[in-house]
Design an enzyme around this catalytic site. Structure first.
Site, mmCIF file in Angstrom:
data_model
loop_
_atom_site.group_PDB
_atom_site.id
_atom_site.type_symbol
_atom_site.label_atom_id
_atom_site.label_comp_id
_atom_site.label_asym_id
_atom_site.label_seq_id
_atom_site.Cartn_x
_atom_site.Cartn_y
_atom_site.Cartn_z
ATOM 1 N N PRO A 76 0.548 -1.281 0.083
ATOM 2 C CA PRO A 76 0.106 0.138 -0.282
ATOM 3 C C PRO A 76 0.813 1.089 -0.004
ATOM 4 O O PRO A 76 0.507 2.122 -0.262
ATOM 5 C CB PRO A 76 -0.652 -0.187 0.997
ATOM 6 N N GLU A 103 1.875 -8.163 8.426
ATOM 7 C CA GLU A 103 2.024 -7.116 9.167
ATOM 8 C C GLU A 103 2.456 -5.577 8.051
ATOM 9 O O GLU A 103 2.696 -4.546 8.036
ATOM 10 C CB GLU A 103 2.526 -6.038 10.338
ATOM 11 N N ARG A 141 -3.789 -9.011 -20.413
ATOM 12 C CA ARG A 141 -4.387 -8.851 -21.303
ATOM 13 C C ARG A 141 -3.718 -7.292 -22.513
ATOM 14 O O ARG A 141 -4.305 -7.388 -23.609
ATOM 15 C CB ARG A 141 -5.453 -7.682 -20.264
ATOM 16 N N ASP A 156 -10.160 0.122 -24.354
ATOM 17 C CA ASP A 156 -10.316 0.165 -22.660
ATOM 18 C C ASP A 156 -10.241 0.984 -22.513
ATOM 19 O O ASP A 156 -9.823 1.784 -23.273
ATOM 20 C CB ASP A 156 -9.803 -1.153 -22.287
HETATM 21 N N1 ADE Z 1 -0.815 -5.245 0.364
HETATM 22 C C1 ADE Z 1 -1.766 -4.111 0.761
HETATM 23 N N2 ADE Z 1 -2.440 -3.542 0.944
HETATM 24 C C2 ADE Z 1 -2.208 -3.655 -0.663
HETATM 25 C C3 ADE Z 1 -2.206 -2.562 -1.693
HETATM 26 N N3 ADE Z 1 -3.433 -1.679 -1.355
HETATM 27 N N4 ADE Z 1 -1.565 -2.650 -3.323
HETATM 28 C C4 ADE Z 1 -0.494 -3.113 -3.172
HETATM 29 N N5 ADE Z 1 -0.116 -3.784 -2.266
HETATM 30 C C5 ADE Z 1 -0.994 -3.928 -1.161
#
Ligand code: ADE
Length: 235
Positions: A76, A103, A141, A156
């Protein structure tokens, strides 16, 4: 988790045809000790477990074919995954995706092993697997032959920096809602123009940020956009 995803549908067909070769590697195969441990408690204390750099590095080194292979850490904290990344990676001989877990992943994986850290959106998943699947699908794709008609990828959403135009099929009237007359006209030039105009109008209404990106619009598109903007002002 990957069995169902890779064992059905378009990706399965693509693999059967030899267009893509997607391999899932278990980090435990690279782990040491009786328990084949891949994670440990965080230095400094705190909740949860952290993936150790050793098994991740060994797993990558075991499969990486060249120094040019992109090594992507899904997290993330990464840069937002885009259609441009998908298209670029579809042209690579090999792409390695590292799936985050628990975590977190030891920071040194992102610093010294991964070539890029990528997020699929501003939310946190319990594990990186769904994120990997998103990337695999979006990249596949763009591999020639994976999606039936090359045209369907070219048009697309996002492929040309625009959202896709609306699509309709039978019945002609569904619960009182009809189909735009132009689509029934058989006039292909008119239909193409309508579709382009709709794609531009949808993009302007829903994702105006895409229109100020770095893809220059054609003169024809600019005329259509002016028309759309005028119409919006009048209504
Ligand atoms: N792992 C946990 N959350 C994620 C996200 N938003 N993007 C990529 N990998 C992740």
């Amino acid at each position: 988790m990957f069995g169902g995803f890779l064992g059905a549908g378009i990706l399965k067909k693509a693999a059967d045809k030899g267009l893509v070769d997607i391999r899932v590697h278990d980090l435990r195969e690279q782990a040491e000790g009786k328990h084949r441990q891949v994670d440990d408690r965080p230095f400094g204390g705190g909740e949860g477990m952290v993936l150790m750099p050793g098994p991740v590095c060994k797993a990558v080194e075991a499969v990486r074919e060249t120094a040019e292979t992109p090594v992507v850490l899904l997290s993330p904290l990464g840069r937002m995954f885009t259609v441009d990344m998908a298209q670029a990676w579809a042209g690579c001989r090999q792409v390695i995706l590292i799936c985050g877990r628990y975590e977190g992943v030891d920071e040194r994986v992102g610093l010294h092993l991964a070539t890029v850290e990528v997020s699929i959106g501003d939310y946190v998943l319990t594990g990186g697997e769904p994120a990997d699947m998103v990337v695999i699908d979006a990249v596949a794709r763009f591999v020639p032959g994976v999606v039936g008609k090359a045209g369907s990828v070219a048009h697309d959403s996002f492929a040309e920096g625009l959202l896709d135009c609306p699509h309709y099929t039978r019945p002609r009237v569904f619960r009182g809602h009809g189909v735009p007359e132009v689509l029934l006209s058989g006039d292909h030039a008119r239909i193409e123009r309508w579709r382009r105009r709709q794609a531009l109008a949808k993009t302007l209404a829903l994702r105006p940020d895409l229109l100020i990106g770095d893809r220059p619009l054609s003169a024809e598109d600019r005329v259509l956009l002016d028309e759309i903007r005028k119409e919006r002002k009048e209504s």
